[in-house]
Design an enzyme around this catalytic site. Structure first.
Site, PDB file in Angstrom:
ATOM      1  N   LEU A 198      59.946  10.163  77.530  1.00  0.00           N
ATOM      2  CA  LEU A 198      59.197  10.916  76.525  1.00  0.00           C
ATOM      3  C   LEU A 198      58.819  12.299  77.032  1.00  0.00           C
ATOM      4  O   LEU A 198      58.885  13.289  76.287  1.00  0.00           O
ATOM      5  CB  LEU A 198      57.936  10.146  76.127  1.00  0.00           C
ATOM      6  CG  LEU A 198      58.127   8.701  75.666  1.00  0.00           C
ATOM      7  CD1 LEU A 198      56.782   8.074  75.316  1.00  0.00           C
ATOM      8  CD2 LEU A 198      59.077   8.621  74.467  1.00  0.00           C
ATOM      9  N   ASP A 225      55.597  15.089  88.078  1.00  0.00           N
ATOM     10  CA  ASP A 225      56.231  13.776  88.193  1.00  0.00           C
ATOM     11  C   ASP A 225      56.218  13.348  89.654  1.00  0.00           C
ATOM     12  O   ASP A 225      56.179  14.190  90.566  1.00  0.00           O
ATOM     13  CB  ASP A 225      57.675  13.829  87.680  1.00  0.00           C
ATOM     14  CG  ASP A 225      58.168  12.467  87.209  1.00  0.00           C
ATOM     15  OD1 ASP A 225      58.129  12.212  85.989  1.00  0.00           O
ATOM     16  OD2 ASP A 225      58.595  11.662  88.064  1.00  0.00           O
ATOM     17  N   ASP A 265      51.050  12.814  92.050  1.00  0.00           N
ATOM     18  CA  ASP A 265      50.591  11.463  91.749  1.00  0.00           C
ATOM     19  C   ASP A 265      49.296  11.623  90.970  1.00  0.00           C
ATOM     20  O   ASP A 265      48.288  12.073  91.528  1.00  0.00           O
ATOM     21  CB  ASP A 265      50.365  10.689  93.044  1.00  0.00           C
ATOM     22  CG  ASP A 265      49.841   9.273  92.809  1.00  0.00           C
ATOM     23  OD1 ASP A 265      49.590   8.903  91.649  1.00  0.00           O
ATOM     24  OD2 ASP A 265      49.664   8.546  93.809  1.00  0.00           O
ATOM     25  N   VAL A 266      49.309  11.272  89.692  1.00  0.00           N
ATOM     26  CA  VAL A 266      48.131  11.508  88.853  1.00  0.00           C
ATOM     27  C   VAL A 266      46.939  10.652  89.269  1.00  0.00           C
ATOM     28  O   VAL A 266      45.821  10.866  88.797  1.00  0.00           O
ATOM     29  CB  VAL A 266      48.434  11.283  87.354  1.00  0.00           C
ATOM     30  CG1 VAL A 266      49.474  12.270  86.863  1.00  0.00           C
ATOM     31  CG2 VAL A 266      48.843   9.839  87.078  1.00  0.00           C
ATOM     32  N   SER A 277      49.828   3.683  73.252  1.00  0.00           N
ATOM     33  CA  SER A 277      50.847   2.686  72.942  1.00  0.00           C
ATOM     34  C   SER A 277      50.341   1.850  71.786  1.00  0.00           C
ATOM     35  O   SER A 277      49.124   1.704  71.602  1.00  0.00           O
ATOM     36  CB  SER A 277      51.114   1.784  74.156  1.00  0.00           C
ATOM     37  OG  SER A 277      51.862   0.631  73.789  1.00  0.00           O
ATOM     38  N   TYR A 314      47.514  -3.384  80.537  1.00  0.00           N
ATOM     39  CA  TYR A 314      48.161  -2.263  79.849  1.00  0.00           C
ATOM     40  C   TYR A 314      47.490  -1.993  78.502  1.00  0.00           C
ATOM     41  O   TYR A 314      47.212  -0.837  78.150  1.00  0.00           O
ATOM     42  CB  TYR A 314      49.639  -2.583  79.654  1.00  0.00           C
ATOM     43  CG  TYR A 314      50.467  -1.455  79.107  1.00  0.00           C
ATOM     44  CD1 TYR A 314      50.789  -0.357  79.898  1.00  0.00           C
ATOM     45  CD2 TYR A 314      50.959  -1.493  77.805  1.00  0.00           C
ATOM     46  CE1 TYR A 314      51.568   0.677  79.399  1.00  0.00           C
ATOM     47  CE2 TYR A 314      51.735  -0.465  77.298  1.00  0.00           C
ATOM     48  CZ  TYR A 314      52.034   0.623  78.093  1.00  0.00           C
ATOM     49  OH  TYR A 314      52.807   1.645  77.603  1.00  0.00           O
TER      50      TYR A 314
END
Length: 263
Positions: free
Chosen positions: A18, A37, A58-59, A153, A166
């Site tokens: 995405l 990323d 790395d978020v 989501s 999740y």
């Protein structure tokens, strides 16, 4: 917001799926793009392909995120756009039983925290840092300083069996959208969230060859059109949210009218 070469954007998870589709769309409009990323190989290749800046990040790590924002801004200037696509999950039921012994197996709190850390906290971390930067800009001709798109989501609304972490993480992203929109309203910064359904990204797209019957079954479960969603369709909706200044505080499903069954 006017999307052209005077505007810069940061896209987390921008090397594939995405995020990559959104990066391509924005670059086609002339927008300067920085890709955040974890994967340097795909990230560098994607950046070279579309003429973007790659920042390995790395978020879940504060220092890594700070360094990436600094690099992106040094190259492209202060961003007016943030699109958060970084995320992932670890599956498991709240409790399950070993099929052989019947032993009860609890879902690890550490795994639950990891999923929230990646999806919810990682998203919020980037929102805060980007919004703080956007607030230093002069408003454009419409009074806007910036716009943010988050990725949730459909699991936020219909999490399936084994998706407790999740679903919780994505529900939190949905829930914080209107609050952040209100918090940032005085600064002229908008935020919206997309809730994708079953999308044809690298995570699921590989089923075409590995397990074609599973892939076909997923496609058949979508009411209409009976297929997986395309990453380009996500990108198109994200760009619409960025362009249209009156879309704010919204969570929008992108799912072909699917409503997820328990399993």
């Amino acid at each position: 917001m006017k999307l052209d070469s005077s505007v810069s954007a940061i896209i987390t998870g921008g090397a594939s799926g995405l995020g990559a589709a959104t990066a391509r769309h924005l670059r086609s409009l002339g927008v300067k793009v920085a890709l955040f990323d974890k994967n340097p190989e795909t990230g560098e290749a994607m950046a070279k392909e579309i003429g973007a800046v790659f920042c390995e990040v790395d978020v879940m790590d504060e220092a890594s995120v700070d360094a990436a924002f600094a690099k992106a801004r040094a190259a492209n200037g202060q961003e007016r756009i943030l699109v958060n696509c970084a995320g992932g999950g670890r599956g498991g039921k709240t409790i399950s039983r070993d099929k052989q012994t019947g032993e009860i197996i609890p879902f690890k709190a550490s795994d639950f925290e990891w999923v929230l850390g990646l999806n919810t906290v990682g998203t919020f971390r980037c929102v805060v840092k980007s919004a703080a930067g956007m607030a230093t800009l002069e408003p454009d001709e419409t009074g806007e300083r910036g716009a943010i798109v988050n990725t949730g989501s459909v699991a936020a609304e219909e999490g399936q069996i084994g998706q407790v972490a999740y679903a919780a993480a994505k529900a939190a992203i949905k829930g914080m959208t209107i609050v952040i929109a209100r918090d940032l309203s005085s600064e002229g910064i908008r935020i919206n969230t997309i809730l994708p359904g079953i999308m044809d990204t690298p995570m699921l797209g590989g089923l075409k060859t590995r397990a074609p019957q599973v892939y076909q079954g997923l496609a058949a479960s979508v009411p209409f059109p009976k297929r997986l969603g395309a990453a380009e369709e996500y990108a198109d909706l994200a760009v619409t949210m960025l362009r249209n200044g009156y879309i704010n505080g919204e969570t929008v499903r992108l799912d072909g009218a699917i409503r997820m069954a328990p399993r």
